[in-house]
Design a protein around this motif. Structure first.
Motif, PDB file in Angstrom:
ATOM      1  N   THR A 105      -4.688  -7.502   2.752  1.00 33.02           N
ATOM      2  CA  THR A 105      -5.192  -6.139   2.608  1.00 33.02           C
ATOM      3  C   THR A 105      -5.456  -5.820   1.147  1.00 33.02           C
ATOM      4  OG1 THR A 105      -4.740  -3.819   3.091  1.00 33.02           O
ATOM      5  CG2 THR A 105      -2.873  -5.178   2.459  1.00 33.02           C
ATOM      6  N   GLY A 152      -7.066  -2.222  -1.455  1.00 34.64           N
ATOM      7  CA  GLY A 152      -7.325  -0.798  -1.411  1.00 34.64           C
ATOM      8  C   GLY A 152      -7.751  -0.261  -2.761  1.00 34.64           C
ATOM      9  N   ARG A 170      -4.487   3.658   9.984  1.00 29.34           N
ATOM     10  CA  ARG A 170      -4.785   3.628   8.552  1.00 29.34           C
ATOM     11  C   ARG A 170      -4.535   4.986   7.894  1.00 29.34           C
ATOM     12  NH1 ARG A 170      -9.940  -0.168   7.035  1.00 29.34           N
ATOM     13  NH2 ARG A 170      -9.355  -2.007   8.253  1.00 29.34           N
ATOM     14  N   ILE A 226      -6.911   2.402   2.078  1.00 32.16           N
ATOM     15  CA  ILE A 226      -6.891   0.980   2.410  1.00 32.16           C
ATOM     16  C   ILE A 226      -8.319   0.561   2.737  1.00 32.16           C
ATOM     17  CG2 ILE A 226      -5.981  -0.779   3.959  1.00 32.16           C
ATOM     18  CD1 ILE A 226      -3.907   0.446   2.102  1.00 32.16           C
TER      19      ILE A 226
END
Length: 321
Positions: free
Chosen positions: A84, A86, A133, A160
């Motif tokens: 992930t 962001g 999210r 994110i």
């Protein structure tokens, strides 16, 4: 000798004055230090601080800024490895705190977001990380904003950008989605077939009801017709009986002729008769009716001069004798 010295003093004074003027651009604030100690903050525009005594310490950007969070490998609560990344949006509210309360502001924010991102997403299942999210962003925003308040900054948003599960999990999710869609399709097909069967049954039921009502109406009409026919027959019988009672022989001829015609009709439509020889002619039928009528007249005691049908002719009556 005095003029060059004066010019030198004037030149030094001008240089000193220019060195003491501080022009701050819009969107920035400068920290002013007095012999290395923070004293004040220079606002955008014209500022004058005596040179050599005061100097600019830090040039702080007061506009909202964006900090990219690099990709991270995170293990979720159900032991699934995901990648992930962001972004963080923040704004400096206090230039002095941002300059002197933390050594490297950008690196501090980056490490703070990274560690809290692992903490928040590591406490959730894979399905939750993919579907919640907004909840992840909200939790990160609350935690990071509280942690950065002493630094004089405000975290305005945490987003994110992407969550990437491993390829085998993606394949399994695709198969699961396909199975779920097939299940829904089968359910919809079954519900459609059920609704169609219900509608067909209701249609057949309504059709049978309409047919029964039709038969009921037809039976009622038939009964009404038979009733009227019986009434007409009774009326005719009554009229004929009255005629007979008054001595009218034609009434007897009417009933005899009617029964005779019915008998001949049954004889002709008999299923056992393949060939029928019927030599009876219309004059014979009239003669028979006349004979029966004469008998009726005698029984009633009437005059023998009543109606007498012509004599029956045989097949050779047309020849001269």
């Amino acid at each position: 000798m005095g003029i060059p010295l004066l010019m030198l003093v004037l030149l030094v004074t001008i240089i000193y004055l220019f060195a003491s003027i501080k022009i701050v651009r819009q969107g920035y604030q400068y920290t002013i230090e007095y012999f290395g100690r923070f004293t004040s903050t220079a606002q955008p525009g014209f500022n004058f601080f005596p040179a050599f005594l005061y100097r600019v310490g830090r040039k702080v950007n007061m506009m909202e800024q964006v900090l990219d969070i690099p990709g991270q490998e995170i293990i979720t609560k159900d032991n699934a490895m995901i990648s992930t990344d962001g972004v963080v949006f923040f704004q400096v509210l206090d230039a002095a705190k941002a300059a002197y309360e933390v050594n490297d502001l950008y690196n501090a924010i980056l490490n703070l977001v990274t560690t809290n991102l692992r903490t928040v997403m590591g406490s959730m299942d894979l399905d939750e990380t993919l579907s919640k999210r907004d909840e992840i962003n909200g939790r990160l925003l609350t935690v990071i904003d509280d942690a950065t308040t002493p630094w004089g900054i405000k975290i305005t948003r945490v987003e994110i950008k992407d969550i990437r599960p491993p390829q085998d999990i993606i394949n399994a999710m695709a198969r699961q989605m396909k199975a779920e869609r097939e299940k829904r399709a089968n359910i919809l097909d079954a519900e459609g077939a059920r609704a169609s069967e219900i509608l067909r049954s209701e249609g057949e039921k309504e059709g049978q009801i309409l047919q029964a009502e039709g038969r009921k109406e037809a039976a009622f009409r038939d009964a009404e017709a038979r009733e009227r026919e019986a009434q007409a027959e009774a009326k005719a019988t009554e009229m004929v009986s009255q005629a007979i009672a008054t001595g009218n022989a034609q009434a007897i001829n009417y009933f005899v002729a009617q029964d005779y015609v019915k008998a001949v009709e049954k004889f002709a439509t008999s299923p056992n008769a393949k060939t029928i020889l019927f030599p009876v002619e219309a004059t014979q039928l009239i003669g028979t009716l006349g004979g029966i009528g004469a008998l009726a007249k005698e029984a009633l005691g009437e005059d023998s001069q009543a109606f007498s049908p012509p004599p029956r002719k045989g097949p050779f009556d047309n020849q001269d004798t």
